[in-house]
Design an enzyme around this catalytic site. Structure first.
Site, PDB file in Angstrom:
ATOM      1  N   TYR A   1       6.780 -16.570  71.982  1.00 50.59           N
ATOM      2  CA  TYR A   1       7.304 -16.121  70.687  1.00 50.59           C
ATOM      3  C   TYR A   1       8.723 -15.547  70.867  1.00 50.59           C
ATOM      4  O   TYR A   1       9.672 -15.960  70.191  1.00 50.59           O
ATOM      5  CB  TYR A   1       6.356 -15.075  70.085  1.00 50.59           C
ATOM      6  CG  TYR A   1       6.970 -14.273  68.979  1.00 50.59           C
ATOM      7  CD1 TYR A   1       7.354 -14.894  67.782  1.00 50.59           C
ATOM      8  CD2 TYR A   1       7.196 -12.903  69.109  1.00 50.59           C
ATOM      9  CE1 TYR A   1       7.945 -14.160  66.771  1.00 50.59           C
ATOM     10  CE2 TYR A   1       7.778 -12.169  68.099  1.00 50.59           C
ATOM     11  CZ  TYR A   1       8.151 -12.801  66.931  1.00 50.59           C
ATOM     12  OH  TYR A   1       8.741 -12.078  65.942  1.00 50.59           O
TER      13      TYR A   1
ATOM     14  N   ALA B   1       8.880 -18.195  60.193  1.00 48.96           N
ATOM     15  CA  ALA B   1       8.565 -18.434  61.610  1.00 48.96           C
ATOM     16  C   ALA B   1       7.120 -18.054  61.880  1.00 48.96           C
ATOM     17  O   ALA B   1       6.526 -17.288  61.127  1.00 48.96           O
ATOM     18  CB  ALA B   1       9.478 -17.592  62.509  1.00 48.96           C
TER      19      ALA B   1
ATOM     20  N   GLY C   1       2.174 -17.075  54.435  1.00 48.59           N
ATOM     21  CA  GLY C   1       2.651 -16.207  53.364  1.00 48.59           C
ATOM     22  C   GLY C   1       1.697 -16.228  52.174  1.00 48.59           C
ATOM     23  O   GLY C   1       0.767 -17.038  52.109  1.00 48.59           O
TER      24      GLY C   1
HETATM   25  N1  UFG Z   1      -2.807  -2.092  70.356  1.00 52.51           N
HETATM   26  C1  UFG Z   1      -4.050  -1.560  70.677  1.00 52.51           C
HETATM   27  N2  UFG Z   1      -5.123  -2.036  70.004  1.00 52.51           N
HETATM   28  C2  UFG Z   1      -5.051  -3.021  69.073  1.00 52.51           C
HETATM   29  C3  UFG Z   1      -3.787  -3.553  68.760  1.00 52.51           C
HETATM   30  C4  UFG Z   1      -2.671  -3.062  69.428  1.00 52.51           C
HETATM   31  O1  UFG Z   1      -4.170  -0.676  71.527  1.00 52.51           O
HETATM   32  O2  UFG Z   1      -6.102  -3.420  68.534  1.00 52.51           O
HETATM   33  C5  UFG Z   1      -1.633  -1.557  71.049  1.00 52.51           C
HETATM   34  C6  UFG Z   1      -0.853  -2.601  71.808  1.00 52.51           C
HETATM   35  O3  UFG Z   1      -1.352  -2.737  73.100  1.00 52.51           O
HETATM   36  C7  UFG Z   1       0.563  -2.010  71.740  1.00 52.51           C
HETATM   37  C8  UFG Z   1       0.593  -1.231  70.431  1.00 52.51           C
HETATM   38  O4  UFG Z   1      -0.773  -1.050  70.061  1.00 52.51           O
HETATM   39  O5  UFG Z   1       0.723  -1.111  72.795  1.00 52.51           O
HETATM   40  C9  UFG Z   1       1.290  -1.972  69.314  1.00 52.51           C
HETATM   41  O6  UFG Z   1       0.747  -3.283  69.266  1.00 52.51           O
HETATM   42  P1  UFG Z   1       1.074  -4.309  68.092  1.00 52.51           P
HETATM   43  O7  UFG Z   1       0.300  -5.558  68.368  1.00 52.51           O
HETATM   44  O8  UFG Z   1       0.904  -3.636  66.777  1.00 52.51           O
HETATM   45  O9  UFG Z   1       2.618  -4.559  68.260  1.00 52.51           O
HETATM   46  P2  UFG Z   1       3.414  -5.085  69.548  1.00 52.51           P
HETATM   47  O10 UFG Z   1       4.164  -3.893  70.073  1.00 52.51           O
HETATM   48  O11 UFG Z   1       2.602  -5.843  70.497  1.00 52.51           O
HETATM   49  O12 UFG Z   1       4.292  -6.179  68.846  1.00 52.51           O
HETATM   50  C10 UFG Z   1       5.453  -5.918  68.181  1.00 52.51           C
HETATM   51  C11 UFG Z   1       5.681  -6.971  67.116  1.00 52.51           C
HETATM   52  C12 UFG Z   1       5.835  -8.332  67.748  1.00 52.51           C
HETATM   53  C13 UFG Z   1       6.872  -8.276  68.808  1.00 52.51           C
HETATM   54  C14 UFG Z   1       6.595  -7.176  69.796  1.00 52.51           C
HETATM   55  C15 UFG Z   1       7.708  -7.001  70.780  1.00 52.51           C
HETATM   56  O13 UFG Z   1       4.614  -6.984  66.225  1.00 52.51           O
HETATM   57  O14 UFG Z   1       6.207  -9.257  66.764  1.00 52.51           O
HETATM   58  O15 UFG Z   1       6.463  -5.936  69.109  1.00 52.51           O
HETATM   59  O16 UFG Z   1       7.176  -6.652  72.011  1.00 52.51           O
HETATM   60  F1  UFG Z   1       6.898  -9.440  69.485  1.00 52.51           F
END
Ligand code: UFG
Length: 328
Positions: free
Chosen positions: A140, A74, A36
């Site tokens: 997580y 967390a 944070g």
């Molecule tokens: N993605 C890319 N390029 C990047 C980063 C992400 O293509 O550089 C894609 C990922 O593959 C995904 C989408 O963008 O398809 C969103 O990705 P994020 O990492 O922004 O978010 P997530 O969906 O993986 O994660 C979110 C929350 C997590 C939670 C998850 C639940 O941030 O805390 O949803 O599945 F666990």
């Protein structure tokens, strides 16, 4: 009476603190400031320390007249959780146990819990509702599910009432431009895309374009962080009215693909934002979209900033004004 916000210096926590202050609530914040940012706290009383430090936490409850807790503190990086599960069980699960024990001792019986869509794992169907199967595919999500279950058993045994809020993809920033998203390392799509627009990255990597979706890229449900903050206030209100414990999904109900996020960001920033297709990221479901009908009906929650363009615009305002985040 004060509201205790754990993790109030983090991304979503700081927006909840801002929303509570706007409502005229007294706010007490506990944050160890490992992730944070001190500058993300717009008001209230900060106690810098760790939930796992029993003497420290007991003092927080003794010195303040706390009537409810909103629990954000967390670790939340999916990739890191797979490499270091012990860290996630220790901070997330054991940290929550320490918090619940102190709440029980202090006679505080309301908690709003920051949960996640990652508790579902690979969805059985979309939109996902709260009764669907929970089978996390990463540590997580597993720790967040364990925290939810632990809170429920403290309800059964000790009457600690809870509202667990399962967020989908939080994005955007406070309309004041004073607080926004600043993770280190950054792994989330929207801030990474905007870092390309700021010239801090050469391109955005698109993790897979061979999914079974219209344009081949993953679809997610992006929800504005201030809408999430509002839901916490409504959840606290529900508990203060004496209503029963509940679990709610929080998403806008709209799915956008990775390519759509990049296209909207090009429009908002006026930057070409080069993109490179790369292999799929392990553990990414093709489509995650929330059914938030229960939150809408039972909490009276309406996401007010549900257009992707508005979400990206608010994030862009923050990143453009604070290109190095909170670091000066
Ligand atoms: N993605 C890319 N390029 C990047 C980063 C992400 O293509 O550089 C894609 C990922 O593959 C995904 C989408 O963008 O398809 C969103 O990705 P994020 O990492 O922004 O978010 P997530 O969906 O993986 O994660 C979110 C929350 C997590 C939670 C998850 C639940 O941030 O805390 O949803 O599945 F666990």
């Amino acid at each position: 009476m004060a509201v205790l916000v754990t993790g109030g210096a983090g991304y979503i926590g700081s927006h909840a603190v801002a929303a509570l202050l706007e409502q005229g609530e007294q706010v007490v914040i506990v944050d160890n400031l490992y992730q944070g940012h001190r500058n993300a706290i717009l008001g209230g009383k900060l106690y810098e320390g760790d939930l796992r430090d029993a003497d420290f936490l007991a003092k927080v409850f003794q010195e303040n007249d706390i009537d409810g807790v909103i629990h954000f503190a967390a670790n939340s990086l999916v990739g890191e959780s797979m490499k270091d599960p012990g860290k996630y069980y220790h901070n997330n699960v054991y940290g929550t146990l320490c918090l619940l024990e102190q709440m029980q001792k202090a006679g505080v019986s309301r908690i709003v819990f920051s949960s996640t869509a990652a508790t579902y794992g690979e969805p059985e169907r979309v939109p996902i509702d709260e009764f669907d199967r929970t089978l996390p595919t990463n540590t997580y999500g597993e720790t967040k599910l364990a925290m939810e279950k632990m809170i429920r058993w403290f309800d059964v045994a000790h009457g600690i009432k809870f509202v667990s809020l399962r967020y989908f993809n939080a994005a955007g920033a406070h309309e004041s431009g004073k607080i926004g998203e600043d993770h280190s390392p950054e792994t989330h799509l929207v801030p990474l895309v905007l870092q390309v627009a700021l010239g801090q990255r050469e391109h955005i990597s698109v993790f897979g374009d061979d999914y079974d979706t219209e344009d081949g890229t993953c679809i997610r449900d992006y929800v504005h962080v201030s809408d999430l903050a509002d839901a916490h206030i409504l959840a606290l209100g529900r508990l203060r009215k004496g209503e029963d414990s509940a679990i709610y999904n929080l998403g806008s109900g709209n799915g956008y693909s990775v390519k759509q996020v990049i296209d909207v960001s090009r429009k908002v920033t006026g930057h070409s934002i080069p993109a490179a297709i790369e292999p799929r990221r392990a553990g990414d479901p093709a489509v995650l979209i929330a059914s938030s009908d229960r939150a809408r009906k039972e909490l009276g929650w309406t996401p007010r900033r549900d257009k992707l363009e508005d979400i990206v615009t608010s994030a862009w305002n923050w990143h453009r004004e604070n290109p190095t985040g909170y670091a000066k």
